[in-house]
Scaffold this motif. Sequence first.
Motif, PDB file in Angstrom:
ATOM      1  N   TYR A   1       0.828  -1.195   0.000  1.00 45.62           N
ATOM      2  CA  TYR A   1       0.000   0.000   0.000  1.00 45.62           C
ATOM      3  C   TYR A   1       0.870   1.256   0.000  1.00 45.62           C
ATOM      4  N   GLN A   2       0.419   2.259  -0.751  1.00 40.21           N
ATOM      5  CA  GLN A   2       1.123   3.532  -0.810  1.00 40.21           C
ATOM      6  C   GLN A   2       0.941   4.326   0.486  1.00 40.21           C
ATOM      7  N   LYS A   3       1.753   5.363   0.663  1.00 42.12           N
ATOM      8  CA  LYS A   3       1.501   6.315   1.738  1.00 42.12           C
ATOM      9  C   LYS A   3       0.164   6.995   1.472  1.00 42.12           C
ATOM     10  N   PHE A   4      -0.577   7.311   2.498  1.00 37.02           N
ATOM     11  CA  PHE A   4      -1.935   7.826   2.412  1.00 37.02           C
ATOM     12  C   PHE A   4      -2.827   6.857   1.625  1.00 37.02           C
ATOM     13  N   PRO A   5      -2.914   5.605   2.055  1.00 37.22           N
ATOM     14  CA  PRO A   5      -3.654   4.604   1.274  1.00 37.22           C
ATOM     15  C   PRO A   5      -5.166   4.767   1.430  1.00 37.22           C
ATOM     16  N   ALA A   6      -5.818   5.214   0.377  1.00 38.92           N
ATOM     17  CA  ALA A   6      -7.271   5.320   0.379  1.00 38.92           C
ATOM     18  C   ALA A   6      -7.767   4.630  -0.894  1.00 38.92           C
ATOM     19  N   ALA A   7      -8.359   5.374  -1.820  1.00 40.17           N
ATOM     20  CA  ALA A   7      -8.793   4.771  -3.076  1.00 40.17           C
ATOM     21  C   ALA A   7      -7.587   4.407  -3.934  1.00 40.17           C
ATOM     22  N   SER A   8      -7.670   3.259  -4.583  1.00 31.48           N
ATOM     23  CA  SER A   8      -6.648   2.778  -5.519  1.00 31.48           C
ATOM     24  C   SER A   8      -5.254   2.801  -4.900  1.00 31.48           C
ATOM     25  N   PRO A   9      -5.021   2.087  -3.804  1.00 30.79           N
ATOM     26  CA  PRO A   9      -3.784   2.269  -3.024  1.00 30.79           C
ATOM     27  C   PRO A   9      -2.588   1.443  -3.476  1.00 30.79           C
ATOM     28  N   ARG A  10      -2.721   0.539  -4.446  1.00 27.33           N
ATOM     29  CA  ARG A  10      -1.584  -0.283  -4.888  1.00 27.33           C
ATOM     30  C   ARG A  10      -1.094   0.202  -6.249  1.00 27.33           C
ATOM     31  N   SER A  11       0.236   0.253  -6.421  1.00 24.87           N
ATOM     32  CA  SER A  11       0.816   0.714  -7.679  1.00 24.87           C
ATOM     33  C   SER A  11       1.045  -0.441  -8.639  1.00 24.87           C
ATOM     34  N   ASN A  12       0.879  -0.149  -9.937  1.00 21.68           N
ATOM     35  CA  ASN A  12       1.113  -1.121 -11.001  1.00 21.68           C
ATOM     36  C   ASN A  12       0.338  -2.410 -10.733  1.00 21.68           C
ATOM     37  N   SER A  13      -0.937  -2.240 -10.379  1.00 24.99           N
ATOM     38  CA  SER A  13      -1.741  -3.393 -10.003  1.00 24.99           C
ATOM     39  C   SER A  13      -3.196  -3.153 -10.379  1.00 24.99           C
ATOM     40  N   PHE A  14      -3.824  -4.163 -10.961  1.00 22.16           N
ATOM     41  CA  PHE A  14      -5.269  -4.142 -11.101  1.00 22.16           C
ATOM     42  C   PHE A  14      -5.863  -4.538  -9.759  1.00 22.16           C
ATOM     43  N   GLY A  15      -6.853  -3.790  -9.307  1.00 19.84           N
ATOM     44  CA  GLY A  15      -7.385  -4.068  -7.983  1.00 19.84           C
ATOM     45  C   GLY A  15      -8.856  -3.745  -7.869  1.00 19.84           C
ATOM     46  N   LEU A  16      -9.410  -4.112  -6.740  1.00 22.67           N
ATOM     47  CA  LEU A  16     -10.803  -3.840  -6.402  1.00 22.67           C
ATOM     48  C   LEU A  16     -10.820  -2.874  -5.223  1.00 22.67           C
ATOM     49  N   ASN A  17     -11.269  -1.646  -5.466  1.00 18.96           N
ATOM     50  CA  ASN A  17     -11.386  -0.701  -4.368  1.00 18.96           C
ATOM     51  C   ASN A  17     -12.413  -1.169  -3.352  1.00 18.96           C
ATOM     52  N   VAL A  18     -13.604  -1.471  -3.852  1.00 13.15           N
ATOM     53  CA  VAL A  18     -14.663  -1.868  -2.932  1.00 13.15           C
ATOM     54  C   VAL A  18     -15.737  -2.658  -3.667  1.00 13.15           C
ATOM     55  N   ALA A  19     -16.268  -3.641  -2.981  1.00 14.37           N
ATOM     56  CA  ALA A  19     -17.495  -4.333  -3.374  1.00 14.37           C
ATOM     57  C   ALA A  19     -18.354  -4.355  -2.128  1.00 14.37           C
ATOM     58  N   GLN A  20     -19.542  -3.781  -2.209  1.00 18.53           N
ATOM     59  CA  GLN A  20     -20.348  -3.656  -1.006  1.00 18.53           C
ATOM     60  C   GLN A  20     -21.821  -3.900  -1.305  1.00 18.53           C
ATOM     61  N   ILE A  21     -22.538  -4.256  -0.262  1.00 12.83           N
ATOM     62  CA  ILE A  21     -23.984  -4.448  -0.355  1.00 12.83           C
ATOM     63  C   ILE A  21     -24.621  -3.778   0.850  1.00 12.83           C
ATOM     64  N   THR A  22     -25.734  -3.104   0.603  1.00 14.58           N
ATOM     65  CA  THR A  22     -26.381  -2.295   1.630  1.00 14.58           C
ATOM     66  C   THR A  22     -27.846  -2.667   1.770  1.00 14.58           C
ATOM     67  N   GLU A  23     -28.293  -2.781   3.012  1.00 12.82           N
ATOM     68  CA  GLU A  23     -29.719  -2.931   3.349  1.00 12.82           C
ATOM     69  C   GLU A  23     -30.200  -1.653   3.972  1.00 12.82           C
ATOM     70  N   GLN A  24     -31.313  -1.133   3.475  1.00 14.80           N
ATOM     71  CA  GLN A  24     -31.930   0.046   4.068  1.00 14.80           C
ATOM     72  C   GLN A  24     -33.417  -0.213   4.272  1.00 14.80           C
ATOM     73  N   TYR A  25     -33.860  -0.055   5.513  1.00 19.18           N
ATOM     74  CA  TYR A  25     -35.267  -0.206   5.836  1.00 19.18           C
ATOM     75  C   TYR A  25     -35.784   1.119   6.371  1.00 19.18           C
ATOM     76  N   THR A  26     -36.900   1.602   5.836  1.00 19.67           N
ATOM     77  CA  THR A  26     -37.461   2.866   6.275  1.00 19.67           C
ATOM     78  C   THR A  26     -38.960   2.721   6.487  1.00 19.67           C
ATOM     79  N   SER A  27     -39.450   3.402   7.505  1.00 18.30           N
ATOM     80  CA  SER A  27     -40.883   3.505   7.760  1.00 18.30           C
ATOM     81  C   SER A  27     -41.113   4.808   8.505  1.00 18.30           C
ATOM     82  N   ALA A  28     -42.337   5.065   8.883  1.00 19.29           N
ATOM     83  CA  ALA A  28     -42.643   6.305   9.574  1.00 19.29           C
ATOM     84  C   ALA A  28     -42.022   6.356  10.964  1.00 19.29           C
ATOM     85  N   LYS A  29     -41.806   5.197  11.596  1.00 16.33           N
ATOM     86  CA  LYS A  29     -41.347   5.150  12.980  1.00 16.33           C
ATOM     87  C   LYS A  29     -39.945   4.597  13.177  1.00 16.33           C
ATOM     88  N   ILE A  30     -39.488   3.700  12.313  1.00 12.59           N
ATOM     89  CA  ILE A  30     -38.168   3.108  12.485  1.00 12.59           C
ATOM     90  C   ILE A  30     -37.423   3.094  11.161  1.00 12.59           C
TER      91      ILE A  30
END
Length: 355
Positions: free
Chosen positions: A43-72
């Motif tokens: 990892y580079q210094k200040f490793p955030a997005a795209s932190p590896r040099s000369n490398s194909f990589g995956l920054n993030v793969a994520q899945i999100t659940e969101q539940y909304t209603s009037a009370k919760i």
Amino acid sequence: MLFFILFEPSYGQKADSASKLKISGYVDAYYARYSDSVGQGNYQKFPAASPRSNSFGLNVAQITEQYTSAKIRSTATLHFGDLPNASWSPIYNYIQEANVGFSLSSKFWIDAGFFKTHIGTEALLPKDNIASSASIITFYEPWWQSGVKFSYTPSDKFQAAIFLENGYNEFVATNRKKAIGLLFTYALGDKGSIGYYNLIGDGTPDNIKTPHLRFLNNLVFNYQFCKKFKAVVGVDFISQQNSSLADSTKNAYVYSSILTLNYIFNPIWGIYCRAETFNDADGFLTGTIIDSKNKVTGYKLTGITLGIEYKPTENSYIRLEGRTLQMDAAQKIFRTSGAFTSQRGEVMINMGIWF
């Protein structure tokens, strides 16, 4: 059991007919090249997005659940990839956020759990920012937080919130003290907003008597001047007790600013640029180094980012981005072709899609 609690009425309460459950996802892949020679796969210094040099990589793969209603309501996101591995909490590393909230009225909510930070000119994910890379102040600001959030939204224009947290970038408390944060945002019509965010806390271990109260202030202004042109300005001012290198009984300070401009030619093509400054002369955020003048100091730098974005669809992007970071001339923290230098060049290509 969780499914039953969310969707089945209990104790005589009726189910909320307006409740909604949403499942969403996001993937960002990259190739990056840095002039700093840290070794293949590291990892580079200040490793955030795209932190590896000369490398194909995956920054993030994520899945999100969101539940909304009037009370919760609830949100839970699991994430994997180089971005969380390089920059996220080592505890509960796969959890980006997980929280639940209850409404006391239509304007007042209480939420508790793990949250993405409320601090920052830039957001965590490349899709939520104009640029893919994170500015240096974004890297050193808190990214995650745990605690309780009290939010008040009296109108479509104004929102306020107060946070009681375990600490600065902490899912799990490391001392008996707690941190307090505030959020205020005001919408400037339908073209932009202005926001003020802060965090006050002391991360000093319980066995150390000298306090180190940290007070982070972040002011953000963003505005869509016309259909094609947008500007985002962010200013940070951070102080910490008993942290000056010249006199350990005095406060130390961090100053930082960001200006990001985005010009959209059409719905498919756009260009952007970002200028950033960062000054942590006493090193209470960055840590200290001995520079080439044999002086103990914290990081001081400027940066320029240029990029072009192609959007095949409204929910995807391909970005080509370059950045130059220039440290103080005496702070030769990078290494290029066997020689130490105060400058680093970066180039990255990002492809992202969300659904």
